[in-house]
Scaffold this motif. Structure first.
Motif: not given
Length: 230
Positions: A104-112
């Motif tokens: 249930s973890a998530a990693w994501y970049s900064d949205p553009i």
């Protein structure tokens, strides 16, 4: 349903229209998957939920490992103003690189942001030479990119997908009129070569709101659409 209930009511959540493919020889990593996504018209949320979220993406999954399933994905997002499923993505259109969601973890970049209807975006998932990491790159061509690199030493990404995923849709009017086209795709195996015969996509289509997934060509073009007037 009870007397007087609206038998035409819908509620859509999760993957609704998509394609997926696993190579014939299982547990062989897909080392590279790239392609483009077209940006549709902006959905009209005036007749729907302000918490609506729509995601379009290509992705790589470690489908053989059901206990720690995860997916790498360059994601085109449209989020309503009160959407909670959209993590740190802003309301409206954005583009983000994701690694979702073991435990249930998530990693994501900064949205553009900064793209419009009719633009064509680029997404890429690429394993490094040592097989220790994958890098997910989401690009507005000629403008900006957002990049996420994750450690994947013990993970075999053995399934490719192209997907429409949604949350909190209670009215077909929340969908754009335009289809989203996934085009100009390349999928490479562990040795960096194309898979013999190319992908043979398993198609899921026909969701509420006249969802339609069409494989025009296995690598050149796949389209996904729903009808906001349905």
């Amino acid at each position: 349903p009870s007397a007087g209930a609206d038998t035409d009511a819908i509620y859509l959540s999760g993957w609704i229209d998509y394609v997926k493919w696993m190579p014939d020889y299982h547990l062989v990593p897909i080392s590279f998957f790239n392609g483009t996504m077209s940006v549709p018209d902006t959905p009209d949320l005036s007749q729907s939920e302000s918490s609506t979220v729509l995601y379009w993406f290509t992705g790589l999954q470690n489908i053989a490992d059901r206990q720690q399933l995860r997916i790498l994905q360059p994601v085109l997002t449209f989020a309503g103003p009160t959407a909670t499923q959209a993590q740190d993505e802003p309301a409206g259109w954005s583009l983000t690189s994701w690694d979702c969601c073991p435990g249930s973890a998530a990693w994501y970049s900064d949205p553009i942001t900064g793209f419009d209807e009719g633009d064509v975006l680029y997404g890429e998932m690429s394993r490094n030479a040592a097989g220790e990491t994958y890098t997910v790159t989401s690009t507005i061509p000629g403008v900006n990119s957002t990049v996420l690199t994750v450690e994947t030493s013990n993970v075999v990404f053995d399934e490719a997908v192209a997907t429409l995923e949604v949350y909190d849709i209670a009215d077909c009017a929340a969908f754009p009129h335009d289809e989203v086209a996934f085009s100009d795709m390349t999928i490479l195996d562990d040795s960096g070569t194309s898979f013999p015969g190319g992908p043979k996509w398993d198609v899921t289509t026909g969701s509420d709101c006249m969802g339609e997934t069409t494989v025009i060509d296995p690598l050149a073009k796949i389209t996904i659409s729903c009808d906001p007037t349905a």
